[in-house]
Enzyme design. Structure first.
Site, short mmCIF file in Angstrom:
data_model
loop_
_atom_site.label_atom_id
_atom_site.label_comp_id
_atom_site.label_asym_id
_atom_site.label_seq_id
_atom_site.Cartn_x
_atom_site.Cartn_y
_atom_site.Cartn_z
N GLN A 160 2.26 -5.98 -2.67
CA GLN A 160 2.81 -6.13 -1.42
C GLN A 160 3.94 -5.36 -1.17
O GLN A 160 4.10 -4.56 -2.03
CB GLN A 160 2.65 -7.69 -0.74
N GLY A 197 -4.20 -4.94 -4.05
CA GLY A 197 -5.01 -3.92 -4.44
C GLY A 197 -4.36 -2.57 -4.82
O GLY A 197 -3.96 -1.82 -3.90
N HIS A 198 -4.10 -2.39 -6.09
CA HIS A 198 -3.41 -1.42 -6.67
C HIS A 198 -4.31 -0.43 -7.34
O HIS A 198 -5.14 -0.72 -8.25
CB HIS A 198 -2.37 -1.84 -7.56
N ASP A 254 0.79 -1.20 -0.06
CA ASP A 254 -0.15 0.17 0.09
C ASP A 254 0.79 1.29 -0.03
O ASP A 254 0.44 2.33 0.38
CB ASP A 254 -1.00 0.21 1.16
N THR A 264 3.38 -12.45 3.36
CA THR A 264 2.49 -12.98 2.58
C THR A 264 3.17 -14.41 2.04
O THR A 264 4.34 -14.55 2.72
CB THR A 264 2.14 -11.96 1.42
N THR A 288 -9.62 -5.49 1.31
CA THR A 288 -10.66 -6.14 2.46
C THR A 288 -11.52 -5.01 2.94
O THR A 288 -12.36 -5.22 3.93
CB THR A 288 -9.71 -6.81 3.17
N LYS A 346 2.09 1.73 -5.18
CA LYS A 346 2.52 1.38 -6.40
C LYS A 346 1.69 1.29 -7.67
O LYS A 346 2.22 1.51 -8.84
CB LYS A 346 3.00 -0.07 -6.19
P1 IMP Z 1 -2.12 -12.95 2.38
O1 IMP Z 1 -1.10 -12.43 1.39
O2 IMP Z 1 -3.56 -12.71 2.01
O3 IMP Z 1 -1.78 -14.25 2.79
O4 IMP Z 1 -2.02 -12.19 3.79
C1 IMP Z 1 -0.82 -12.00 4.57
C2 IMP Z 1 -0.44 -10.68 5.10
O5 IMP Z 1 -0.08 -9.67 4.26
C3 IMP Z 1 -1.62 -10.13 5.86
O6 IMP Z 1 -1.31 -9.41 6.83
C4 IMP Z 1 -2.38 -9.21 4.67
O7 IMP Z 1 -2.98 -8.23 5.23
C5 IMP Z 1 -0.94 -8.60 4.15
N1 IMP Z 1 -1.18 -8.40 2.70
C6 IMP Z 1 -1.43 -9.17 1.44
N2 IMP Z 1 -1.53 -8.35 0.30
C7 IMP Z 1 -1.38 -7.19 0.67
C8 IMP Z 1 -1.64 -5.91 -0.05
O8 IMP Z 1 -1.33 -6.06 -1.39
N3 IMP Z 1 -1.24 -4.88 0.78
C9 IMP Z 1 -0.98 -4.79 2.15
N4 IMP Z 1 -1.02 -6.21 2.71
C10 IMP Z 1 -1.08 -7.19 2.17
MG MG Z 2 -2.74 -2.14 -1.73
#
Ligand code: IMP
Ligand code: MG
Length: 404
Positions: A208, A40-41, A13, A223, A285, A16
């Site tokens: 990420q 989420g971009h 976040d 992640t 989310t 990017k």
């Molecule tokens: P997962 O990638 O859904 O398995 O989540 C693992 C961790 O990475 C959690 O803390 C998520 O909130 C975080 N996370 C995954 N994708 C993103 C992203 O695009 N932006 C920020 N946090 C992320």
């Molecule tokens: Mg994002």
């Protein structure tokens, strides 16, 4: 023209999406190289917002959109996003070797989080972790396996039936996915090779951020894929010397969604103010993001480990709304001050940030000139991180960008 790689330097976040959209003009294609629809971009043009979860953030620039083998692809999300970008002149290619995220992976994501109880990671529940795990078990289908119906899906279902209370029928999902994926599957590494051979360049878009990397992040609160520039060659199928320069994106404060260590997390009052000014809610989310001050210790680590030479600095407008803000210069741990993030990683919960205080940014934003307080922050970051700050962003819209 060389390829360029964009990575997040914090916990995701960082902005990017905006940076990729801004820079895409100079490139033939943009390649998503990690993660899945957990990302989420956001791209904002003339007040209209577009959030991409799986497609690279360059549809609005009518660029070719490539999804590399190292991405976990949810066909349902892809189908939705493709219909949203129909009106732009883009071609999408998804590598036939990429891992497919099935509805079972999403159910498993929820279940594993519940099993963890109070130590839940706070995943996005998009099934990304289970899909990569099943790939390591050699049980998850690739794009090619869905198309040719060649993978023994029964083994995957049997595996999941040991854990999930009920394994739904998947035939309908398989049929729909097959129709979609047939149209867009291809060999992304060959596509990139052809572009480069003709003298064109591609932009690699990371999702990420560095501190969420599976190996180098704040494990286990990370992640399930690589997020660093070193994941690019493996994921997209090009040799390491073709990654090109690496540009890191950093927000001028820090945020984190989900659980896990966050050394510079602010008190509730500052968090509420910054969250409100910066609209810091997850774009996947909707969860409120945790808020922290800019952390030079982890940034130094991120710059080093990614080989970052250029930085894009984002969301300066948000800090301009505060009377003053802090920057973390070092960590204090075991009675000692250190700037070595890697050394602190095993006991990251115990570190205490050492701040410099009294920083201010005045609202002096202009496409042609940055005001004195902004310039001071840029000079400081360039000197501390030994990078060039190339882009400065002070608002969501594409136009609110200063290029140096
Ligand atoms: P997962 O990638 O859904 O398995 O989540 C693992 C961790 O990475 C959690 O803390 C998520 O909130 C975080 N996370 C995954 N994708 C993103 C992203 O695009 N932006 C920020 N946090 C992320
Ligand atoms: Mg994002």
């Amino acid at each position: 023209m060389e390829n360029l790689c964009i990575v997040g330097l914090q916990w995701g976040d960082e902005g990017k999406g905006k940076v990729v959209d801004y820079l895409a003009d100079g490139f033939d294609s943009v390649v998503r190289f990690n993660g899945g629809s957990n990302a989420g971009h956001t791209v904002v043009v003339d007040g209209s917002r577009h959030v991409f979860h799986l497609l690279p953030s360059a549809a609005l620039k009518s660029k070719n959109l490539l999804i590399a083998a190292g991405v976990a692809v949810d066909p349902d999300v892809l189908s939705e996003e493709l219909s949203l970008v129909k009106r732009y002149r883009t071609r999408t290619v998804v590598d036939f070797r990429a891992t497919v995220v099935s509805p079972l992976d999403k159910m498993m994501d929820v279940m594993v989080e519940e099993l963890r109880g109070p130590s839940a990671i706070g995943t996005t529940r998009r099934g990304v972790g289970p899909a990569y795990a099943l790939r390591a078990f050699r049980l998850s289908p690739r794009i090619a396996d869905i198309i040719t119906d060649s993978l023994d899906m029964a083994s995957m279902r049997n595996f999941y039936s040991k854990f999930l209370p009920k394994v739904p029928d998947m035939e309908d999902w398989q049929r729909k996915s097959r129709i979609l994926l047939k149209k867009i599957a291809g060999n992304v590494s060959d596509v990139i090779n052809e572009i480069n051979e003709k003298g064109g360049a591609v932009l690699f878009e990371g999702s990420q951020g560095t501190l969420l990397d599976l190996l180098y992040g704040t494990y286990p609160f990370v992640t399930a894929s690589g997020t660093l520039s070193n994941y690019v060659p493996e994921s997209v199928g090009v040799p390491p010397n073709r990654v090109g320069d690496v540009m890191g994106v950093a927000k001028c404060y820090a945020t984190r969604v989900g659980s896990g260590p966050f050394p510079t997390e602010t008190d509730k009052e500052d968090a509420a103010k910054i969250r409100n000014e910066g609209n810091e809610y997850g774009s996947t989310t909707g969860r409120p993001r945790r808020i922290g001050w800019l952390d030079m210790v982890s940034l130094k680590y991120a710059v080093k480990i990614n080989g970052v030479k250029r930085v894009s600095l984002t969301k300066l407008d948000v800090l301009s709304k505060l009377k003053r803000f802090k920057i973390c210069e070092a960590y204090s741990v075991d009675g000692e001050e250190t700037e070595d993030f890697a050394r602190c990683l095993p006991k990251i919960d115990e570190v205490r940030p050492v701040y410099s205080d009294g920083w201010t940014i005045r609202g002096e934003f202009d496409r042609n000139r940055m005001g004195g307080s902004v310039q001071r922050l840029i000079d400081y970051i360039e000197e501390r991180l030994r990078v060039d700050v190339k882009l400065v962003s002070w608002g969501e819209d594409r136009s609110m960008t200063y290029e140096r």
